[in-house]
Design a protein around this motif. Structure first.
Motif, PDB file in Angstrom:
ATOM      1  N   THR A  23      49.282  41.110  34.397  1.00  0.00           N
ATOM      2  CA  THR A  23      48.221  42.536  33.882  1.00  0.00           C
ATOM      3  C   THR A  23      47.381  41.846  34.615  1.00  0.00           C
ATOM      4  O   THR A  23      47.317  42.750  36.241  1.00  0.00           O
ATOM      5  CB  THR A  23      48.123  43.251  32.950  1.00  0.00           C
ATOM      6  OG1 THR A  23      49.364  43.401  32.041  1.00  0.00           O
ATOM      7  CG2 THR A  23      47.595  44.794  33.502  1.00  0.00           C
ATOM      8  N   ILE A  24      46.229  41.295  34.763  1.00  0.00           N
ATOM      9  CA  ILE A  24      45.594  41.030  35.501  1.00  0.00           C
ATOM     10  C   ILE A  24      45.546  40.857  37.015  1.00  0.00           C
ATOM     11  O   ILE A  24      44.979  40.951  37.959  1.00  0.00           O
ATOM     12  CB  ILE A  24      44.190  39.999  34.683  1.00  0.00           C
ATOM     13  CG1 ILE A  24      43.459  40.588  33.469  1.00  0.00           C
ATOM     14  CG2 ILE A  24      43.140  39.532  35.476  1.00  0.00           C
ATOM     15  CD1 ILE A  24      43.194  39.122  32.953  1.00  0.00           C
ATOM     16  N   ALA A  25      46.676  39.515  36.806  1.00  0.00           N
ATOM     17  CA  ALA A  25      47.178  39.224  38.118  1.00  0.00           C
ATOM     18  C   ALA A  25      47.363  40.239  39.031  1.00  0.00           C
ATOM     19  O   ALA A  25      47.011  40.362  39.894  1.00  0.00           O
ATOM     20  CB  ALA A  25      48.564  37.439  37.300  1.00  0.00           C
ATOM     21  N   ALA A  26      48.355  41.209  38.181  1.00  0.00           N
ATOM     22  CA  ALA A  26      49.058  42.299  39.163  1.00  0.00           C
ATOM     23  C   ALA A  26      47.898  43.119  39.669  1.00  0.00           C
ATOM     24  O   ALA A  26      48.426  43.601  40.934  1.00  0.00           O
ATOM     25  CB  ALA A  26      50.072  43.065  38.465  1.00  0.00           C
ATOM     26  N   ALA A  27      46.692  43.593  38.661  1.00  0.00           N
ATOM     27  CA  ALA A  27      45.598  44.283  39.182  1.00  0.00           C
ATOM     28  C   ALA A  27      45.128  43.753  40.835  1.00  0.00           C
ATOM     29  O   ALA A  27      44.640  44.374  40.574  1.00  0.00           O
ATOM     30  CB  ALA A  27      44.886  44.336  38.404  1.00  0.00           C
ATOM     31  N   MET A  28      44.937  42.066  40.400  1.00  0.00           N
ATOM     32  CA  MET A  28      44.124  41.813  41.185  1.00  0.00           C
ATOM     33  C   MET A  28      45.046  41.168  43.059  1.00  0.00           C
ATOM     34  O   MET A  28      44.099  41.291  43.959  1.00  0.00           O
ATOM     35  CB  MET A  28      44.029  39.886  40.607  1.00  0.00           C
ATOM     36  CG  MET A  28      43.446  39.696  39.944  1.00  0.00           C
ATOM     37  SD  MET A  28      42.887  38.128  39.247  1.00  0.00           S
ATOM     38  CE  MET A  28      42.061  37.395  40.705  1.00  0.00           C
TER      39      MET A  28
END
Length: 50
Positions: A23-28
């Motif tokens: 999720t963090i990677a997708a948000a970044m």
């Protein structure tokens, strides 16, 4: 029984960790693409001026 439950908890925590990391990677990635969308016209303008 206790060992099985412990293994299940480990699997669940690993799954939750993987999901949060994804999720963090997708948000970044989304943030970077949005920034590129915002900054691309400015960069193009600067390149045209220089």
């Amino acid at each position: 029984m206790v060992q099985e439950r412990c293994a299940f908890a480990q699997i669940m925590s690993a799954y939750v960790t993987a999901v949060s990391v994804m999720t963090i990677a997708a948000a970044m990635v989304i943030a970077v693409s949005c920034m590129e969308g915002i900054f691309a016209p400015f960069a193009q303008h600067v390149l045209n001026v220089t």
